[in-house]
Enzyme design. Sequence first.
Site, PDB file in Angstrom:
ATOM      1  N   LYS A   1      32.017  48.543  53.008  1.00 22.26           N
ATOM      2  CA  LYS A   1      31.853  47.139  53.392  1.00 22.26           C
ATOM      3  C   LYS A   1      32.462  46.898  54.772  1.00 22.26           C
ATOM      4  O   LYS A   1      31.836  46.261  55.624  1.00 22.26           O
ATOM      5  CB  LYS A   1      32.499  46.227  52.346  1.00 22.26           C
ATOM      6  CG  LYS A   1      31.715  46.167  51.031  1.00 22.26           C
ATOM      7  CD  LYS A   1      32.510  45.555  49.893  1.00 22.26           C
ATOM      8  CE  LYS A   1      31.696  45.590  48.586  1.00 22.26           C
ATOM      9  NZ  LYS A   1      32.452  45.127  47.415  1.00 22.26           N
TER      10      LYS A   1
ATOM     11  N   GLN B   1      38.154  42.835  45.807  1.00 24.20           N
ATOM     12  CA  GLN B   1      37.416  43.883  45.102  1.00 24.20           C
ATOM     13  C   GLN B   1      37.835  43.931  43.628  1.00 24.20           C
ATOM     14  O   GLN B   1      39.020  43.976  43.312  1.00 24.20           O
ATOM     15  CB  GLN B   1      37.664  45.241  45.791  1.00 24.20           C
ATOM     16  CG  GLN B   1      36.823  46.371  45.248  1.00 24.20           C
ATOM     17  CD  GLN B   1      35.324  46.176  45.459  1.00 24.20           C
ATOM     18  OE1 GLN B   1      34.882  45.650  46.471  1.00 24.20           O
ATOM     19  NE2 GLN B   1      34.520  46.601  44.498  1.00 24.20           N
TER      20      GLN B   1
ATOM     21  N   ASP C   1      31.642  36.397  47.740  1.00 23.91           N
ATOM     22  CA  ASP C   1      31.135  37.002  46.505  1.00 23.91           C
ATOM     23  C   ASP C   1      30.405  35.975  45.644  1.00 23.91           C
ATOM     24  O   ASP C   1      29.686  36.348  44.710  1.00 23.91           O
ATOM     25  CB  ASP C   1      32.297  37.571  45.683  1.00 23.91           C
ATOM     26  CG  ASP C   1      32.465  39.073  45.870  1.00 23.91           C
ATOM     27  OD1 ASP C   1      31.450  39.759  46.047  1.00 23.91           O
ATOM     28  OD2 ASP C   1      33.622  39.535  45.823  1.00 23.91           O
TER      29      ASP C   1
HETATM   30  N1  GUN Z   1      33.099  45.214  41.863  1.00 19.72           N
HETATM   31  C1  GUN Z   1      31.863  45.578  41.435  1.00 19.72           C
HETATM   32  N2  GUN Z   1      30.926  44.782  42.007  1.00 19.72           N
HETATM   33  C2  GUN Z   1      31.589  43.907  42.803  1.00 19.72           C
HETATM   34  C3  GUN Z   1      31.171  42.853  43.660  1.00 19.72           C
HETATM   35  O1  GUN Z   1      29.998  42.525  43.810  1.00 19.72           O
HETATM   36  N3  GUN Z   1      32.165  42.205  44.323  1.00 19.72           N
HETATM   37  C4  GUN Z   1      33.479  42.522  44.174  1.00 19.72           C
HETATM   38  N4  GUN Z   1      34.374  41.813  44.849  1.00 19.72           N
HETATM   39  N5  GUN Z   1      33.890  43.495  43.391  1.00 19.72           N
HETATM   40  C5  GUN Z   1      32.953  44.189  42.711  1.00 19.72           C
END
Ligand code: GUN
Length: 305
Positions: free
Chosen positions: A53, A97, A120
């Site tokens: 990311k 995350q 998110d």
């Molecule tokens: N862990 C698995 N998928 C995601 C996501 O889309 N966003 C975040 N922040 N963590 C994750």
Amino acid sequence: METARLDGKKIAEQIKDEVAIEVAALQAKGITPGLAAVLVGEHPASQVYVRNKTKTCQQLGMHSEQIKLSPDTTTEQLLEIVDSLNRSDDIDGILIQLPLPDQIDDQLILNSVLPEKDVDGFHPVNIGRLVTGDYILAPCTPMGIMEMLKRESIPLKGAEAVIVGRSTIVGKPMALLLLHEHATVTLCHSRTKDLPAVCRRADILVAAIGRPAMITGDYIKEGATVIDVGINRVESESQVIELFGEESPRIATFAKRGSTLVGDVHPRDPYGIAAAVTPVPGGVGPLTIAHLMKNTLLACKARHH
Ligand code: GUN
């Protein structure tokens, strides 16, 4: 029936190119969109995701910060960090995350992110806006899937859409987004009765359950579009052979790395039945990151009007 592979990687590149153009235009006005990714602990897959990311942000000319915290971080410590990111003028998007370690109160943390920086789309305010249809920031995986369905001209109006998996990250927002596009939506889960029969109604079948190769040919209607959200690691050679076949190049991947990835959809079964299917890897995964970049851009534009 000839089955097309939907190239998520290619569509993700298109989306990122479009974002990069807008980032350059903002920079000409002295504005650089910024994303902060917060990682608590040493979850191996999360480390890879966060690295990808932040790397993608840099490729698109955005500012990015990686905040790595020890596995024993407390809820109070994390709340303080989120608060400082909420107040930082350099940061438009905050991503916590998941999964977080057990001692942390997940909901309290997600609720503490400013809704306008919640790239998110997990904050209750953004979930509420998604329900009404008046939203800017919605979860990245379902938004990426919608973008792919639109760019591939897959008809949504009046289509039967069946989603397997009712998570807050994928299943539930996916149902709402498809509903807003006038699909008839069925949201299934582990207690759904006769799941294969329900799935066989689907013109669009979305698998987001986290169970390797669970969706076999028996679940798929002739001509359906099958979207595979699963990313499951397979570590047994006999299982790789059983899933992919003895001739598959995956055997070599497995020999080199000791594991390979398989989706929630059987890797061979849809071919000949479905009209289109997303591969794993290279399907939904790249679209999620591309949409995170788009959300960061949208958050930045909204914050600067
Ligand atoms: N862990 C698995 N998928 C995601 C996501 O889309 N966003 C975040 N922040 N963590 C994750």
